[in-house]
Design a protein around this motif. Structure first.
Motif, PDB file in Angstrom:
ATOM      1  N   GLN A 309       0.822  -1.213   0.000  1.00  9.48           N
ATOM      2  CA  GLN A 309       0.000   0.000   0.000  1.00  9.48           C
ATOM      3  C   GLN A 309       0.860   1.269   0.000  1.00  9.48           C
ATOM      4  OE1 GLN A 309      -3.338  -0.075  -0.357  1.00  9.48           O
ATOM      5  NE2 GLN A 309      -3.052  -2.279  -0.537  1.00  9.48           N
ATOM      6  N   GLY A 310       2.162   1.075  -0.077  1.00 12.44           N
ATOM      7  CA  GLY A 310       3.054   2.238  -0.171  1.00 12.44           C
ATOM      8  C   GLY A 310       3.345   2.936   1.139  1.00 12.44           C
ATOM      9  N   ILE A 311       2.946   2.332   2.254  1.00  8.07           N
ATOM     10  CA  ILE A 311       3.165   3.003   3.548  1.00  8.07           C
ATOM     11  C   ILE A 311       4.650   2.926   3.918  1.00  8.07           C
ATOM     12  CG2 ILE A 311       2.594   2.970   6.013  1.00  8.07           C
ATOM     13  CD1 ILE A 311      -0.031   1.501   5.162  1.00  8.07           C
ATOM     14  N   SER A 343       2.274  15.290  -1.886  1.00  8.37           N
ATOM     15  CA  SER A 343       2.226  14.786  -3.257  1.00  8.37           C
ATOM     16  C   SER A 343       0.793  14.713  -3.785  1.00  8.37           C
ATOM     17  CB  SER A 343       2.839  13.381  -3.323  1.00  8.37           C
ATOM     18  OG  SER A 343       1.957  12.464  -2.676  1.00  8.37           O
ATOM     19  N   GLY A 344      -0.174  14.840  -2.874  1.00  3.06           N
ATOM     20  CA  GLY A 344      -1.571  14.679  -3.296  1.00  3.06           C
ATOM     21  C   GLY A 344      -1.997  13.223  -3.300  1.00  3.06           C
ATOM     22  N   HIS A 345      -1.056  12.297  -3.106  1.00  2.00           N
ATOM     23  CA  HIS A 345      -1.378  10.870  -3.032  1.00  2.00           C
ATOM     24  C   HIS A 345      -0.762  10.300  -1.750  1.00  2.00           C
ATOM     25  CE1 HIS A 345      -2.791  11.020  -7.142  1.00  2.00           C
ATOM     26  NE2 HIS A 345      -1.681  11.674  -7.447  1.00  2.00           N
ATOM     27  N   PRO A 346      -1.247  10.747  -0.600  1.00  2.00           N
ATOM     28  CA  PRO A 346      -0.602  10.369   0.661  1.00  2.00           C
ATOM     29  C   PRO A 346      -0.709   8.881   0.954  1.00  2.00           C
ATOM     30  CG  PRO A 346      -2.670  11.498   1.071  1.00  2.00           C
ATOM     31  CD  PRO A 346      -2.436  11.580  -0.398  1.00  2.00           C
ATOM     32  N   LYS A 347       0.343   8.368   1.586  1.00  2.00           N
ATOM     33  CA  LYS A 347       0.355   6.964   2.006  1.00  2.00           C
ATOM     34  C   LYS A 347       0.348   6.949   3.531  1.00  2.00           C
ATOM     35  CE  LYS A 347       1.018   5.807  -2.318  1.00  2.00           C
ATOM     36  NZ  LYS A 347      -0.170   5.487  -3.124  1.00  2.00           N
ATOM     37  N   ALA A 349      -0.920   6.004   7.509  1.00  2.00           N
ATOM     38  CA  ALA A 349      -1.112   4.748   8.242  1.00  2.00           C
ATOM     39  C   ALA A 349      -2.501   4.162   7.965  1.00  2.00           C
ATOM     40  CB  ALA A 349      -0.913   4.998   9.734  1.00  2.00           C
ATOM     41  N   THR A 350      -3.462   5.025   7.660  1.00  2.00           N
ATOM     42  CA  THR A 350      -4.824   4.546   7.367  1.00  2.00           C
ATOM     43  C   THR A 350      -4.897   3.737   6.082  1.00  2.00           C
ATOM     44  OG1 THR A 350      -5.113   6.783   6.586  1.00  2.00           O
ATOM     45  CG2 THR A 350      -6.278   6.210   8.595  1.00  2.00           C
ATOM     46  N   ASN A 351      -3.866   3.796   5.242  1.00  2.00           N
ATOM     47  CA  ASN A 351      -3.856   2.984   4.017  1.00  2.00           C
ATOM     48  C   ASN A 351      -3.701   1.492   4.303  1.00  2.00           C
ATOM     49  OD1 ASN A 351      -3.507   5.606   2.864  1.00  2.00           O
ATOM     50  ND2 ASN A 351      -2.748   4.626   1.002  1.00  2.00           N
ATOM     51  N   CYS A 352      -3.312   1.163   5.536  1.00  2.00           N
ATOM     52  CA  CYS A 352      -3.051  -0.248   5.858  1.00  2.00           C
ATOM     53  C   CYS A 352      -4.311  -1.091   5.711  1.00  2.00           C
ATOM     54  CB  CYS A 352      -2.508  -0.353   7.287  1.00  2.00           C
ATOM     55  SG  CYS A 352      -2.258  -2.059   7.791  1.00  2.00           S
ATOM     56  N   VAL A 353      -4.204  -2.191   4.952  1.00  2.00           N
ATOM     57  CA  VAL A 353      -5.347  -3.089   4.756  1.00  2.00           C
ATOM     58  C   VAL A 353      -5.147  -4.394   5.536  1.00  2.00           C
ATOM     59  CG1 VAL A 353      -5.978  -2.153   2.503  1.00  2.00           C
ATOM     60  CG2 VAL A 353      -4.309  -4.015   2.640  1.00  2.00           C
ATOM     61  N   ALA A 389      -7.778  10.634   6.059  1.00  2.00           N
ATOM     62  CA  ALA A 389      -8.022   9.226   5.743  1.00  2.00           C
ATOM     63  C   ALA A 389      -8.800   9.100   4.438  1.00  2.00           C
ATOM     64  CB  ALA A 389      -8.779   8.558   6.883  1.00  2.00           C
ATOM     65  N   LEU A 390      -9.783   9.996   4.239  1.00  2.00           N
ATOM     66  CA  LEU A 390     -10.560   9.970   2.992  1.00  2.00           C
ATOM     67  C   LEU A 390      -9.648  10.244   1.792  1.00  2.00           C
ATOM     68  CD1 LEU A 390     -13.914  11.825   3.731  1.00  2.00           C
ATOM     69  CD2 LEU A 390     -13.600   9.472   2.926  1.00  2.00           C
ATOM     70  N   LEU A 391      -8.779  11.230   1.972  1.00  2.00           N
ATOM     71  CA  LEU A 391      -7.837  11.593   0.914  1.00  2.00           C
ATOM     72  C   LEU A 391      -6.937  10.406   0.577  1.00  2.00           C
ATOM     73  CD1 LEU A 391      -6.802  14.082  -0.711  1.00  2.00           C
ATOM     74  CD2 LEU A 391      -5.210  14.506   1.171  1.00  2.00           C
ATOM     75  N   ALA A 392      -6.450   9.733   1.625  1.00  2.00           N
ATOM     76  CA  ALA A 392      -5.537   8.608   1.421  1.00  2.00           C
ATOM     77  C   ALA A 392      -6.252   7.449   0.740  1.00  2.00           C
ATOM     78  CB  ALA A 392      -4.964   8.163   2.761  1.00  2.00           C
ATOM     79  N   ARG A 393      -7.506   7.197   1.143  1.00  2.00           N
ATOM     80  CA  ARG A 393      -8.243   6.046   0.576  1.00  2.00           C
ATOM     81  C   ARG A 393      -8.533   6.255  -0.906  1.00  2.00           C
ATOM     82  NH1 ARG A 393     -11.421   5.961   5.491  1.00  2.00           N
ATOM     83  NH2 ARG A 393     -10.277   4.608   6.894  1.00  2.00           N
ATOM     84  N   ARG A 394      -8.730   7.523  -1.296  1.00  2.00           N
ATOM     85  CA  ARG A 394      -9.019   7.853  -2.684  1.00  2.00           C
ATOM     86  C   ARG A 394      -7.981   7.234  -3.628  1.00  2.00           C
ATOM     87  NH1 ARG A 394      -7.641  13.760  -4.338  1.00  2.00           N
ATOM     88  NH2 ARG A 394      -5.710  12.602  -4.324  1.00  2.00           N
TER      89      ARG A 394
END
Ligand code: SF4
Ligand code: SF4
Length: 396
Positions: A309-311, A343-347, A349-353, A389-394
């Motif tokens: 997920q790029g974290i 960067s507009g594409h944040p990675k 901690a909320t990106n963790c699946v 978190a919403l931004l990151a999930r996008r």
């Protein structure tokens, strides 16, 4: 440089060894060849005669091998590398990896060969089932392996069981003033030495967390102690390890010739029992401060990376710890940098699946997804956190 005698081989080893894992490089997996060569050259010039690498350090064996060949220094150093035992599924895999390592390192022998990160007797038993004991005996008889050992990040209880599971020549343990009761710990150090093994210490400064990354209050305590031979927190940390007569050498992941010079200067007084009672008291005070701030015991080794997920996992934990060691704002600022938020594409901690890919590789046994939750809660609380978190999930 001080030297200590390896009790098994009788080799005269420099008390300071060069850990090659942290060689600088702009591209992950591609250490900078010129920088590595300069570090190795300076290390040998300063009397260091032990180099440690591993199959699993990306690009590292090839870089070390090329540098030693170019510098003509292969015969001036003892070379150590490690078998990636988790990837050995069949008996022929031992030869496959070992031959590749010899090619990468441009040598015909490995002076100190380690089974990399054996964390339990069961892991060793699996290798015994594949015939590793006979394989080791054949390599030693052929002169392709000098001494055989293992590196360890397992539990305190399992360590003596592993020591007794084979006729090892040496072991490599994590040890520092913050880790007396962690992993092998002081009990393990003494147990290995009592069995006549050479003991090599890794992470003497916990990936810098006991050096420049110490909380300011801890750095102040060292500075106020004003010990002339211990000018930096790193010098204190290294001297503490060398103070133990059971330690044969310690590995430091030096990242510049200047750092080699600094550590080599400290190694000139690397004698067992050289710290005074007052100096031990200073370290105890620093340790109390460090333990208050060190919430996640991440050493930044990167074994857990890359995250699909790029974290930036170690970056998240460094920021989290910094928020206790320095200030909450420092932690948040570090976290946003580590997460590439601009960067507009944040990675984040909320990106963790919770895919589970990372935690199995962590030598510190950190429950990474759970601790990333802690990072999220502390560094992006409330509505700000929800929006981020919403931004990151996008971007998933
Ligand atoms: S569990 Fe989370 S942090 Fe670990 S690799 Fe998977 S997504 Fe990345
Ligand atoms: S989380 Fe574990 S594996 Fe990842 S960098 Fe930190 S110590 Fe290394």
């Amino acid at each position: 440089m001080q030297y200590r005698i390896d009790p098994k081989t009788q080799h005269r080893l420099s008390a300071l060894g060069l850990g090659c894992m942290r060689f600088p490089g702009a591209v992950p997996g591609r250490p900078d060849a010129h920088a590595a060569e300069a570090i190795i050259a300076r290390a040998v010039e300063r009397g260091i005669n032990y180099l440690d690498t591993a199959y699993l350090y990306p690009g590292n064996e090839a870089c070390v091998g090329a540098a030693l060949e170019r510098l003509g220094l292969r015969d001036r150093v003892y070379l150590a590398t490690k078998l990636p035992h988790g990837s050995c599924r069949r008996p022929e895999d031992f030869d496959r990896f070992f031959d590749e390592q010899l090619r990468r390192l441009r040598t015909d022998r490995i002076d100190y060969y380690l089974i990399h990160n054996v964390t339990s007797p069961a892991q060793w038993e699996r290798l015994v089932g594949l015939g590793i004991e006979g394989w080791i005996a054949r390599q030693k008889a052929a002169g392709r392996i000098g001494a055989i050992g293992f590196s360890y990040h397992g539990s305190t209880d399992d360590f003596p069981l592993l020591l007794d599971a084979f006729a090892w020549d040496f072991c490599q343990i994590q040890y520092n003033y913050a880790g007396e009761r962690y992993q092998a710990g002081t009990a393990g150090l003494r147990a290995a030495a009592a069995r006549g093994l050479a003991v090599f210490v890794m992470e003497p400064l916990l990936g810098g967390r006991l050096a420049g990354k110490l909380p300011p209050e801890a750095q102040r305590i060292f500075a106020e102690a004003a010990a002339p031979a211990l000018a930096t927190p790193a010098a204190w940390g290294l001297a503490w390890v060398w103070d133990h007569p059971e330690v044969t050498l310690l590995l430091s992941g030096m990242t510049s010739p200047q750092q080699v010079d600094e550590n080599a200067r400290v190694a000139e007084r690397a004698l067992p029992g050289s710290l005074t009672v007052a100096e031990h008291e200073v370290i105890a005070r620093v340790l109390a401060v460090f333990e208050r701030a060190n919430r996640v015991p991440c050493t930044g080794c990167n074994y857990c990376m890359p995250c699909p997920q790029g974290i930036n996992i170690p970056g998240c934990f460094a920021a989290y710890n910094a928020s206790f060691a320095h200030s909450w704002f420092t932690g948040v600022s570090q976290y946003f940098t580590a997460s590439a938020i601009r960067s507009g594409h944040p990675k984040l901690a909320t990106n963790c699946v919770r895919c589970g890919k990372c935690a199995a590789h962590c030598p510190q046994h950190i429950a990474i997804p759970d601790r990333l939750d802690d990072v999220r809660r502390r560094l992006t609380p409330g509505p700000v956190g929800a929006a981020l978190a919403l931004l990151a999930r996008r971007d998933r």
